[in-house]
Design a protein around this motif. Structure first.
Motif, PDB file in Angstrom:
ATOM      1  N   VAL A  11      43.976  35.610  34.731  1.00  0.00           N
ATOM      2  CA  VAL A  11      42.540  36.370  34.969  1.00  0.00           C
ATOM      3  C   VAL A  11      42.766  37.517  33.773  1.00  0.00           C
ATOM      4  O   VAL A  11      41.668  37.531  32.986  1.00  0.00           O
ATOM      5  CB  VAL A  11      42.044  36.658  36.180  1.00  0.00           C
ATOM      6  CG1 VAL A  11      40.985  37.958  36.039  1.00  0.00           C
ATOM      7  CG2 VAL A  11      41.915  36.086  37.133  1.00  0.00           C
ATOM      8  N   PHE A  12      43.658  38.130  33.758  1.00  0.00           N
ATOM      9  CA  PHE A  12      44.070  39.149  32.716  1.00  0.00           C
ATOM     10  C   PHE A  12      44.017  38.838  31.493  1.00  0.00           C
ATOM     11  O   PHE A  12      43.508  39.523  30.614  1.00  0.00           O
ATOM     12  CB  PHE A  12      45.128  40.177  33.134  1.00  0.00           C
ATOM     13  CG  PHE A  12      44.989  41.118  34.541  1.00  0.00           C
ATOM     14  CD1 PHE A  12      43.622  41.016  35.170  1.00  0.00           C
ATOM     15  CD2 PHE A  12      45.713  42.114  34.889  1.00  0.00           C
ATOM     16  CE1 PHE A  12      43.488  41.767  36.150  1.00  0.00           C
ATOM     17  CE2 PHE A  12      45.622  42.988  35.775  1.00  0.00           C
ATOM     18  CZ  PHE A  12      44.325  42.790  36.538  1.00  0.00           C
ATOM     19  N   ARG A  13      44.876  37.552  31.261  1.00  0.00           N
ATOM     20  CA  ARG A  13      44.972  37.256  29.859  1.00  0.00           C
ATOM     21  C   ARG A  13      43.675  36.685  29.351  1.00  0.00           C
ATOM     22  O   ARG A  13      43.437  36.972  28.254  1.00  0.00           O
ATOM     23  CB  ARG A  13      46.000  36.123  29.752  1.00  0.00           C
ATOM     24  CG  ARG A  13      47.471  36.621  30.180  1.00  0.00           C
ATOM     25  CD  ARG A  13      48.537  35.440  30.036  1.00  0.00           C
ATOM     26  NE  ARG A  13      48.751  35.002  28.615  1.00  0.00           N
ATOM     27  CZ  ARG A  13      49.699  35.370  27.646  1.00  0.00           C
ATOM     28  NH1 ARG A  13      50.579  36.576  28.287  1.00  0.00           N
ATOM     29  NH2 ARG A  13      49.612  34.803  26.769  1.00  0.00           N
ATOM     30  N   GLU A  14      43.042  36.043  29.962  1.00  0.00           N
ATOM     31  CA  GLU A  14      41.677  35.426  29.439  1.00  0.00           C
ATOM     32  C   GLU A  14      40.614  36.669  29.277  1.00  0.00           C
ATOM     33  O   GLU A  14      39.970  36.599  28.045  1.00  0.00           O
ATOM     34  CB  GLU A  14      41.078  34.634  30.594  1.00  0.00           C
ATOM     35  CG  GLU A  14      41.764  33.202  30.757  1.00  0.00           C
ATOM     36  CD  GLU A  14      41.301  32.343  31.804  1.00  0.00           C
ATOM     37  OE1 GLU A  14      41.363  31.065  31.623  1.00  0.00           O
ATOM     38  OE2 GLU A  14      40.578  32.831  32.873  1.00  0.00           O
ATOM     39  N   LEU A  15      40.492  37.604  30.126  1.00  0.00           N
ATOM     40  CA  LEU A  15      39.750  38.752  30.069  1.00  0.00           C
ATOM     41  C   LEU A  15      40.092  39.739  28.678  1.00  0.00           C
ATOM     42  O   LEU A  15      39.115  40.038  27.976  1.00  0.00           O
ATOM     43  CB  LEU A  15      39.489  39.586  31.119  1.00  0.00           C
ATOM     44  CG  LEU A  15      38.804  38.990  32.459  1.00  0.00           C
ATOM     45  CD1 LEU A  15      38.590  39.789  33.339  1.00  0.00           C
ATOM     46  CD2 LEU A  15      37.035  38.951  31.916  1.00  0.00           C
ATOM     47  N   ARG A  16      41.187  39.783  28.675  1.00  0.00           N
ATOM     48  CA  ARG A  16      41.688  40.635  27.518  1.00  0.00           C
ATOM     49  C   ARG A  16      41.517  39.972  26.227  1.00  0.00           C
ATOM     50  O   ARG A  16      41.397  40.569  24.989  1.00  0.00           O
ATOM     51  CB  ARG A  16      43.045  41.281  27.673  1.00  0.00           C
ATOM     52  CG  ARG A  16      44.204  40.431  27.571  1.00  0.00           C
ATOM     53  CD  ARG A  16      45.405  41.256  27.870  1.00  0.00           C
ATOM     54  NE  ARG A  16      46.387  40.407  27.783  1.00  0.00           N
ATOM     55  CZ  ARG A  16      47.536  40.188  28.632  1.00  0.00           C
ATOM     56  NH1 ARG A  16      47.610  41.069  29.738  1.00  0.00           N
ATOM     57  NH2 ARG A  16      48.756  39.523  28.637  1.00  0.00           N
ATOM     58  N   SER A  17      41.770  38.633  26.093  1.00  0.00           N
ATOM     59  CA  SER A  17      41.772  38.144  24.954  1.00  0.00           C
ATOM     60  C   SER A  17      40.265  37.509  24.637  1.00  0.00           C
ATOM     61  O   SER A  17      39.878  37.105  23.250  1.00  0.00           O
ATOM     62  CB  SER A  17      42.652  36.595  24.888  1.00  0.00           C
ATOM     63  OG  SER A  17      42.107  35.752  25.993  1.00  0.00           O
ATOM     64  N   GLY A  18      39.289  37.630  25.748  1.00  0.00           N
ATOM     65  CA  GLY A  18      37.972  37.033  25.385  1.00  0.00           C
ATOM     66  C   GLY A  18      37.802  35.514  25.282  1.00  0.00           C
ATOM     67  O   GLY A  18      36.948  35.400  24.698  1.00  0.00           O
ATOM     68  N   LEU A  19      38.878  34.864  25.702  1.00  0.00           N
ATOM     69  CA  LEU A  19      38.795  33.265  25.581  1.00  0.00           C
ATOM     70  C   LEU A  19      39.469  32.740  26.732  1.00  0.00           C
ATOM     71  O   LEU A  19      40.463  33.298  27.127  1.00  0.00           O
ATOM     72  CB  LEU A  19      39.519  32.981  24.443  1.00  0.00           C
ATOM     73  CG  LEU A  19      39.317  31.372  23.871  1.00  0.00           C
ATOM     74  CD1 LEU A  19      37.679  31.167  23.620  1.00  0.00           C
ATOM     75  CD2 LEU A  19      40.142  31.133  22.765  1.00  0.00           C
ATOM     76  N   THR A  20      39.015  31.413  27.467  1.00  0.00           N
ATOM     77  CA  THR A  20      39.612  31.273  28.485  1.00  0.00           C
ATOM     78  C   THR A  20      40.729  30.336  27.855  1.00  0.00           C
ATOM     79  O   THR A  20      41.216  30.181  26.928  1.00  0.00           O
ATOM     80  CB  THR A  20      38.681  30.004  29.331  1.00  0.00           C
ATOM     81  OG1 THR A  20      38.293  29.061  28.259  1.00  0.00           O
ATOM     82  CG2 THR A  20      37.475  30.756  30.167  1.00  0.00           C
ATOM     83  N   ASP A  56      41.992  27.328  28.199  1.00  0.00           N
ATOM     84  CA  ASP A  56      41.616  26.092  27.535  1.00  0.00           C
ATOM     85  C   ASP A  56      41.066  26.070  26.291  1.00  0.00           C
ATOM     86  O   ASP A  56      40.933  25.293  25.505  1.00  0.00           O
ATOM     87  CB  ASP A  56      40.933  25.196  28.484  1.00  0.00           C
ATOM     88  CG  ASP A  56      39.770  25.659  28.826  1.00  0.00           C
ATOM     89  OD1 ASP A  56      39.057  26.410  28.446  1.00  0.00           O
ATOM     90  OD2 ASP A  56      38.844  24.988  29.813  1.00  0.00           O
ATOM     91  N   GLY A  57      40.704  27.452  25.739  1.00  0.00           N
ATOM     92  CA  GLY A  57      40.051  27.773  24.596  1.00  0.00           C
ATOM     93  C   GLY A  57      38.491  27.249  24.340  1.00  0.00           C
ATOM     94  O   GLY A  57      37.903  27.285  23.174  1.00  0.00           O
ATOM     95  N   ARG A  58      37.857  26.803  25.577  1.00  0.00           N
ATOM     96  CA  ARG A  58      36.629  26.472  25.576  1.00  0.00           C
ATOM     97  C   ARG A  58      35.558  27.337  25.681  1.00  0.00           C
ATOM     98  O   ARG A  58      34.297  27.149  25.001  1.00  0.00           O
ATOM     99  CB  ARG A  58      36.390  25.221  26.601  1.00  0.00           C
ATOM    100  CG  ARG A  58      37.406  24.089  26.297  1.00  0.00           C
ATOM    101  CD  ARG A  58      37.000  22.907  27.424  1.00  0.00           C
ATOM    102  NE  ARG A  58      37.897  21.843  27.277  1.00  0.00           N
ATOM    103  CZ  ARG A  58      37.841  20.812  28.107  1.00  0.00           C
ATOM    104  NH1 ARG A  58      37.305  20.875  29.293  1.00  0.00           N
ATOM    105  NH2 ARG A  58      38.699  19.774  27.845  1.00  0.00           N
ATOM    106  N   THR A  59      35.711  28.469  26.467  1.00  0.00           N
ATOM    107  CA  THR A  59      34.665  29.323  26.726  1.00  0.00           C
ATOM    108  C   THR A  59      35.040  30.824  26.405  1.00  0.00           C
ATOM    109  O   THR A  59      36.219  31.241  26.629  1.00  0.00           O
ATOM    110  CB  THR A  59      34.669  29.404  28.126  1.00  0.00           C
ATOM    111  OG1 THR A  59      34.267  28.028  28.578  1.00  0.00           O
ATOM    112  CG2 THR A  59      33.529  30.306  28.680  1.00  0.00           C
ATOM    113  N   LYS A  60      34.247  31.271  25.449  1.00  0.00           N
ATOM    114  CA  LYS A  60      34.339  32.706  24.906  1.00  0.00           C
ATOM    115  C   LYS A  60      33.774  33.812  26.240  1.00  0.00           C
ATOM    116  O   LYS A  60      32.846  33.405  26.669  1.00  0.00           O
ATOM    117  CB  LYS A  60      33.448  33.122  23.707  1.00  0.00           C
ATOM    118  CG  LYS A  60      34.221  32.184  22.522  1.00  0.00           C
ATOM    119  CD  LYS A  60      33.388  32.665  21.264  1.00  0.00           C
ATOM    120  CE  LYS A  60      33.987  31.989  19.890  1.00  0.00           C
ATOM    121  NZ  LYS A  60      33.245  32.433  18.649  1.00  0.00           N
TER     122      LYS A  60
END
Length: 369
Positions: free
Chosen positions: A273-282, A284-288
């Motif tokens: 969760v933290f990695r996705e939110l801080r990078s702005g990307l899920t 799997d790279g599909r959702t910004k």
């Protein structure tokens, strides 16, 4: 492979031992096996210091536990810097283990990580140079007995490592008090017509980040006195999960919390969760995604998991579950009650809800959101 060696018993009741206390056994074993050249004033060679930080196995099977999980070359550059006459600046976003690395470097090099100056907006120049015992000063006038040494001055006298935390939070004029110390390796005391000359082994490790508010940029003159090593966030999910699991295990043991059998699954979820939110990307790279204003580093993940362990231990069945980490993770993400709440709700509905294996986590977060 043998079990990791433990150090001398930490004094009873100490909540958070210094690195040289907690890992005294490892430092002693490294010193026994360390036959490489040591810089003047160092307790270990640069090779042994790096092994202490990154972990390894010594002859005879003694295991040195890793203190830092990351690129070896970064630690080699940091240690090599300290073996010269240059000071070291550890730079990075919050949660990249700058303080942790600085403490362990000081413990391994000089056996004392406590010579510390904490930088704040209110830090005075006396914290860098020296102060006075004003009762004695008024009674006797300027004298050695009336002088109050700063941690930096003490490190110079002893030939030890001085640590400065959050250097860029100090006012610029206080920062610049370091210039003479770092360039001339002396600290003048004009009131006594004397000076303190640094002994061999003296060096400075400073930490800084430029993400927080209230940052004071370093002057070019001061920045030139440091070699800068930028500590990045962990490269992979696996690295970050490993870091969080190790630190939570240590903290849980010091707090005497029961071990959580299913903890690794929740750790991986919080880290994701933290990695996705801080990078702005899920992942799997599909959702910004929109990123919140909060700093979602490894340190915050450790805090969320530790709080969850306390909930599981005292109000649950001792097994770390989604409901135990949900409150902590929402609190970490939603720092701004308006903008961050929108970001979190969008993430919850657009990402978490669509992951079948995260249904329990989705329900738990909905309840506390």
């Amino acid at each position: 492979m043998t079990e990791p060696v433990t150090g001398d018993p930490v004094p009873a009741g100490v909540l958070r031992p210094h690195a040289e206390q907690e890992y005294a056994g490892e430092l002693a074993r490294l010193a026994e096996h360390d036959d490489r050249p040591r810089p003047p004033g160092w307790r270990l060679s640069p090779w042994a210091v790096t092994t202490y930080l990154l972990g390894g196995e010594l002859p005879g099977g003694t295991v040195i536990t890793p203190k830092y999980v990351g690129r070896r070359r970064l630690m080699e550059v940091a240690v090599a810097t300290l073996a010269t006459d240059r000071a070291l600046l550890l730079l990075g976003v919050p949660g990249t283990a700058k303080t942790w690395v600085a403490e362990h470097l000081a413990a391994a090099i000089s056996g004392d990580s406590t010579l510390l100056v904490q930088g704040t907006a209110g830090t005075a120049e006396e914290a860098i140079r020296y102060g006075w015992n004003y009762a004695r000063l008024l009674a006797e006038g300027p004298s050695e007995k009336a002088l109050v040494e700063s941690p930096l001055m003490r490190a110079m006298r002893l030939g030890s490592v001085a640590r400065i935390e959050e250097l860029t939070r100090m006012p610029s004029d206080v920062q610049d008090a370091l210039i003479t110390v770092l360039s001339e390796k002396t600290l003048p005391v004009p009131e006594l017509s004397t000076e303190v000359q640094a002994r061999k082994g003296f060096t400075v490790i400073a930490t800084a980040n430029d993400r927080d508010r209230g940052v004071n940029e370093l002057s070019s003159a001061l920045r030139r006195r440091f070699n800068t090593v930028v500590l990045p966030l962990p490269d992979t999910v696996e690295d970050e999960v490993d870091i969080v699991a190790r630190r939570v295990d240590r903290i849980g043991a010091s707090l005497e919390l029961p071990q959580a059998p299913a903890g690794l699954e929740e750790i991986r979820r919080v880290v994701t969760v933290f990695r996705e939110l801080r990078s702005g990307l899920t992942s799997d790279g599909r959702t910004k995604l929109k990123s919140p204003s909060a700093t979602l580093g490894t340190a915050e993940a450790i805090s969320v998991i530790t709080s969850g362990l306390a909930l599981a231990a005292h109000f649950g069945d001792g097994v770390l579950r989604a409901a135990d980490v949900a409150g902590g993770i929402v609190g970490a993400v939603v720092q701004d009650p308006v903008s961050d709440r929108v970001v979190w709700q969008e993430y919850l509905e657009a990402v978490v809800r669509d992951r079948p294996e995260w249904r329990d986590f989705y329900r738990a977060c909905r309840e506390v959101s």
